[in-house]
Every structure is written in C-alpha cells, then in structure tokens.
Design an enzyme around this catalytic site. Sequence first.
Site, PDB file in Angstrom:
ATOM      1  N   HIS A 153      55.666  30.781  40.266  1.00 27.16           N
ATOM      2  CA  HIS A 153      54.848  29.644  39.857  1.00 27.16           C
ATOM      3  C   HIS A 153      54.847  28.598  40.964  1.00 27.16           C
ATOM      4  CE1 HIS A 153      53.884  30.482  35.641  1.00 27.16           C
ATOM      5  NE2 HIS A 153      55.058  31.083  35.581  1.00 27.16           N
ATOM      6  N   THR A 198      66.443  37.541  47.460  1.00 27.77           N
ATOM      7  CA  THR A 198      65.235  36.902  47.991  1.00 27.77           C
ATOM      8  C   THR A 198      64.971  37.306  49.436  1.00 27.77           C
ATOM      9  OG1 THR A 198      66.511  34.939  48.607  1.00 27.77           O
ATOM     10  CG2 THR A 198      65.412  34.918  46.448  1.00 27.77           C
TER      11      THR A 198
END
Length: 200
Positions: free
Chosen positions: A109, A161
């Site tokens: 988002h 990540t």
Amino acid sequence: MYFRVINKLQSNLFRIFYKRFFKSFGEKSNILFPLNINGMKNISIGKGVSVAYKTWLAAVPHTNEEKCELVIGNGSSIGNFNHIYATKSIIIGENVLTADKVYISDNLHEYEDINVPIIHQHIRQIGTVVIGDGTWIGENVCIIGVKIGKNCVIGANSVVTKDIPDYCVVVGSPSYVIKRFCFDTNEWRKTNKMGDFIIS
C-alpha cells in the site's frame, strides 16, 4: 476420523465444482476450506499440491499489469491461514513447504501522502516473488517482493525484503543469512551478516 472424512469430502467437492475456474488445477491437489480465493483464472495449481485451512489466495491486477499470475508448483504444501496475494507475479516452486500464518506479496500500500488515509491510497507494485524448489518457510514469515533460492530455510517470524540465494538459512526482521551450504566441505556452515563463511 470424523474430521478427516469431512475434510476429504470438502476437498473432493472443491475439485469437482471449482477447479475449472482456475487457470490450471493439477491432479491430486486440494484446497481445504479457503478463507478467500480471488482471480481464480490467474491461479495455477500444480499436481499434488495441498493448501490447508483458511488460506487466502489472490491474483488480481490492482496495479494494472498486463499479466497477473499466482503459480504453486507440484508437490508444494501451503499451511493454515496463509495469505498469498499477487498483483503481478508470485511463483512458488515445487515441493515448497510453508508453515502457518505466512504472508507472501508482490505489492504494498502507498503511504506517502499523509493527508490521505492509507486505505484510500494506491497499491504499489514492487518486485515479483519467486520461491525456489524445496524451500521451507517457517511460521509467521512475511515475504515481500523478493526472490528466494532453492532449498532455503526461512526461520519463523522473519521478514524477507531482500533476495536470498540458493541453499541459505535466514532469520530476523529484516532477515539476514546465518548459514549457507558449502559445497567444498559438503556441509552447512555459519556465516556473518555479509553472508561470508565464518572461519573457526
């Protein structure tokens, strides 16, 4: 015994009524009481795949990509309460094992505009996700927009990540490599945070 019969019945009914809506759905695969499935036409399930209780699978092009896919390879086993959401591409290799409550995503988002609630901001496409054959993903792991090599171990509660090479053990949030397989000595060896072998 009772629950085993119910689960088998549900899996058989799911295959009969829903597998035709998937891009592909291999033999001897089953999805047990899914929480949600979005974009079935973009989801490919290999042969002998098991998707456990209340998992959410999705392949929906919210970021306007021309191609959107979620692929789960032959023989893979997806744990309970997993959440796997592709807006472009997530490819899970063959014989991958995930524990419970694993989150895998190729998107985030937006949150840059502090004057707009995050729920009303755009979804941002990040890197595609590839998980190599034979990898084991521990409980509560988050994998976000990265590639993980084959035969890796991702420790419980890790947040991945950055890309991970083949034959690595990683832990932490953010995750880092603590072991790699050494082909010279034919053993798993500890590494420093740079991924270099520790000399004993």
